[in-house]
Design a protein around this motif. Structure first.
Motif, short mmCIF file in Angstrom:
data_model
loop_
_atom_site.label_atom_id
_atom_site.label_comp_id
_atom_site.label_asym_id
_atom_site.label_seq_id
_atom_site.Cartn_x
_atom_site.Cartn_y
_atom_site.Cartn_z
N TYR A 79 0.86 -1.21 0.09
CA TYR A 79 0.03 -0.17 -0.07
C TYR A 79 0.91 1.20 -0.05
O TYR A 79 0.47 2.36 -0.47
CB TYR A 79 -0.93 -0.07 0.92
N LEU A 80 2.09 1.15 0.59
CA LEU A 80 2.93 2.46 0.49
C LEU A 80 3.41 2.39 -0.89
O LEU A 80 3.72 3.73 -1.39
CB LEU A 80 4.03 2.06 1.40
N PHE A 81 3.68 1.43 -1.61
CA PHE A 81 4.09 1.55 -3.00
C PHE A 81 3.16 2.11 -3.88
O PHE A 81 3.37 3.25 -4.43
CB PHE A 81 4.46 0.35 -3.58
N VAL A 82 1.93 1.70 -3.75
CA VAL A 82 0.70 2.27 -4.26
C VAL A 82 0.52 4.01 -4.03
O VAL A 82 0.22 4.71 -5.04
CB VAL A 82 -0.69 1.53 -3.90
N ALA A 83 1.01 4.20 -2.68
CA ALA A 83 0.65 5.69 -2.51
C ALA A 83 1.92 6.53 -2.94
O ALA A 83 1.65 7.47 -3.35
CB ALA A 83 0.88 5.97 -0.87
N ILE A 84 3.05 5.92 -3.04
CA ILE A 84 4.22 6.59 -3.59
C ILE A 84 4.60 6.92 -4.88
O ILE A 84 4.88 8.06 -5.36
CB ILE A 84 5.40 6.09 -2.60
N ILE A 85 4.36 5.63 -5.67
CA ILE A 85 4.73 5.62 -7.03
C ILE A 85 3.82 6.65 -7.96
O ILE A 85 4.51 7.42 -8.65
CB ILE A 85 4.41 4.32 -7.58
N PRO A 86 2.69 7.01 -7.77
CA PRO A 86 2.21 8.10 -8.45
C PRO A 86 2.76 9.30 -8.16
O PRO A 86 3.02 10.19 -9.39
CB PRO A 86 0.59 8.02 -8.16
N PHE A 87 2.94 9.65 -7.13
CA PHE A 87 3.62 11.01 -6.77
C PHE A 87 5.21 11.03 -7.34
O PHE A 87 5.62 12.07 -8.18
CB PHE A 87 3.62 11.29 -5.28
N ALA A 88 5.86 9.96 -7.07
CA ALA A 88 7.08 9.90 -7.81
C ALA A 88 7.17 9.99 -9.49
O ALA A 88 7.94 10.96 -9.65
CB ALA A 88 7.81 8.69 -7.29
#
Length: 390
Positions: free
Chosen positions: A204-213
């Protein structure tokens, strides 16, 4: 030689009898043969290809068609010494040197900003005697893999070491990006993400971070004129035949003219007057022109075999640190190869990433062979189980 790494414990399931016990041992064996032979095949093929792709330019610049090849042979010799030396050293040593190596790399990257040589708009190289240059960003790949292996092998993912190591990787990545060198920055970021995922980092942290990155990277590309031109040239190279699309169009011509069996070794036309960087970024295009489809498939096949053996070594290693170290080394080399191949085929924008073990580049050759030496060291340690009656 066998080393007992844990005491004999009753085995809990079939096929052993309830009164049997299993002694788990680490067996030190010979290094992985297929990985070694594949590496040597890529190195030899690379030297042959570098000479063919560079001889004309070397003759024009120095009067000696072997001058570029000679530098590559020296780097290859140093790299092979590093490979065989590191293959005999216990890989656990790298756990204790992770931060020292990363701090050394950061120091060299800072030095590049002060005394670095600028080529094609990027300040990536530290000048050395006798015309040689050192590229610290290649060393950052090894440092990143070791730092992440140290993090991923811990029982507690979110710890002081976790945040410290990520901070060191972040500093190296930012310094490399400022050169500017977006391609290596992306390789370090993707490798870090892959190793975090394999270590059990919450999805879930990947899902949250990847779009912003991804949004941040895209905005940065759009704000950088030459990066935006590369995207435009990739999306429609024929609209910019003498500018952003030139490299890709010439690569298409080289690959397409090779046919099934190629024009023959040394008979590439594109490398003479048209294709930029024929012995570095676009050496695969020259290979396809001279060796044809079958030559190109042979190179892809060797990298596929390399990836298979590397990931198999990671899977079979008895140490968590060794597993993640092998996974990281295999990932960073395979990822760089995949990016280079995709660029030459027009599947990605031009990035400036070379083809590992094949393209010209002394630092890349030495560091890549050193990493493979560590991978071969990991391959020597395997788990065996001895079953005995109580």
């Amino acid at each position: 030689m066998e080393l007992i790494i844990n005491e004999a414990l009753p085995h809990q399931g079939a096929p052993y009898a309830p009164d049997a016990r299993v002694t788990h041992k680490t067996r030190v064996t010979a290094m992985d043969g297929p990985l070694l032979y594949t590496t040597l095949a890529l190195v030899v093929f690379g030297l042959v290809s570098v000479y063919s792709a560079s001889a004309h330019e070397a003759q024009l610049e120095t009067g000696n068609s072997f001058s570029i090849l000679f530098k590559q042979i020296i780097a290859t010799g140093i790299g092979l010494v590093a490979l065989f030396t590191l293959s005999r050293i216990n890989f656990q040593l790298w756990r204790r040197t992770a931060k020292i190596l990363s701090l050394l790399t950061i120091g060299l990257l800072v030095a590049t900003m002060v005394v670095g040589v600028t080529v094609h708009g990027s300040e990536r190289w530290i000048p050395l005697p006798f015309g040689f240059q050192f590229q610290p960003s290649d060393l950052a790949k090894l440092a990143t893999v070791i730092l992440m292996a140290q993090v991923a092998s811990q029982r507690r993912l979110f710890s002081f070491t976790f945040f410290l190591n990520l901070a060191l990787i972040g500093v190296m990545t930012l310094l490399i990006y400022q050169q500017p060198n977006l391609s290596v920055s992306i390789i370090l970021t993707l490798t870090t993400g892959a190793m975090l995922f394999m270590s059990g980092f919450p999805v879930y942290l990947f899902v949250a971070i990847i779009p912003f990155a991804a949004y941040g990277v895209w905005q940065k590309i759009l704000e950088t004129p030459y990066q935006k031109r590369r995207i435009d040239g990739w999306l429609d190279p024929w609209a910019y035949p003498q500018d952003a699309g030139y490299n890709l169009i010439q690569s298409f011509y080289a690959i397409g003219s090779g046919g099934l069996f190629g024009a023959g070794y040394g008979h590439s036309i594109q490398k003479l007057y048209y294709l930029p960087f024929p012995y570095t970024d676009f050496i695969f295009s020259v290979i396809c022109e001279e060796w044809g489809l079958f030559g190109g498939l042979a190179v892809v096949g060797m990298f596929a075999l390399f990836a298979w053996r590397g990931f198999a070594i990671a899977f079979n290693c008895p140490s968590n640190f060794g597993q993640m170290l092998a996974f990281g080394i295999t990932t960073v080399i395979t990822l760089q190869a995949a990016i280079n191949l995709c660029v030459t085929l027009g599947l990605m924008p031009v990035t400036g990433v070379t083809l590992p073990l094949i393209s010209y580049g002394g630092t890349s050759m030495i560091v890549t062979l050193a990493m493979i030496g560590i991978l071969l060291s990991i391959s020597r340690y395997k788990i065996t189980a001895h079953v005995s009656e109580l």
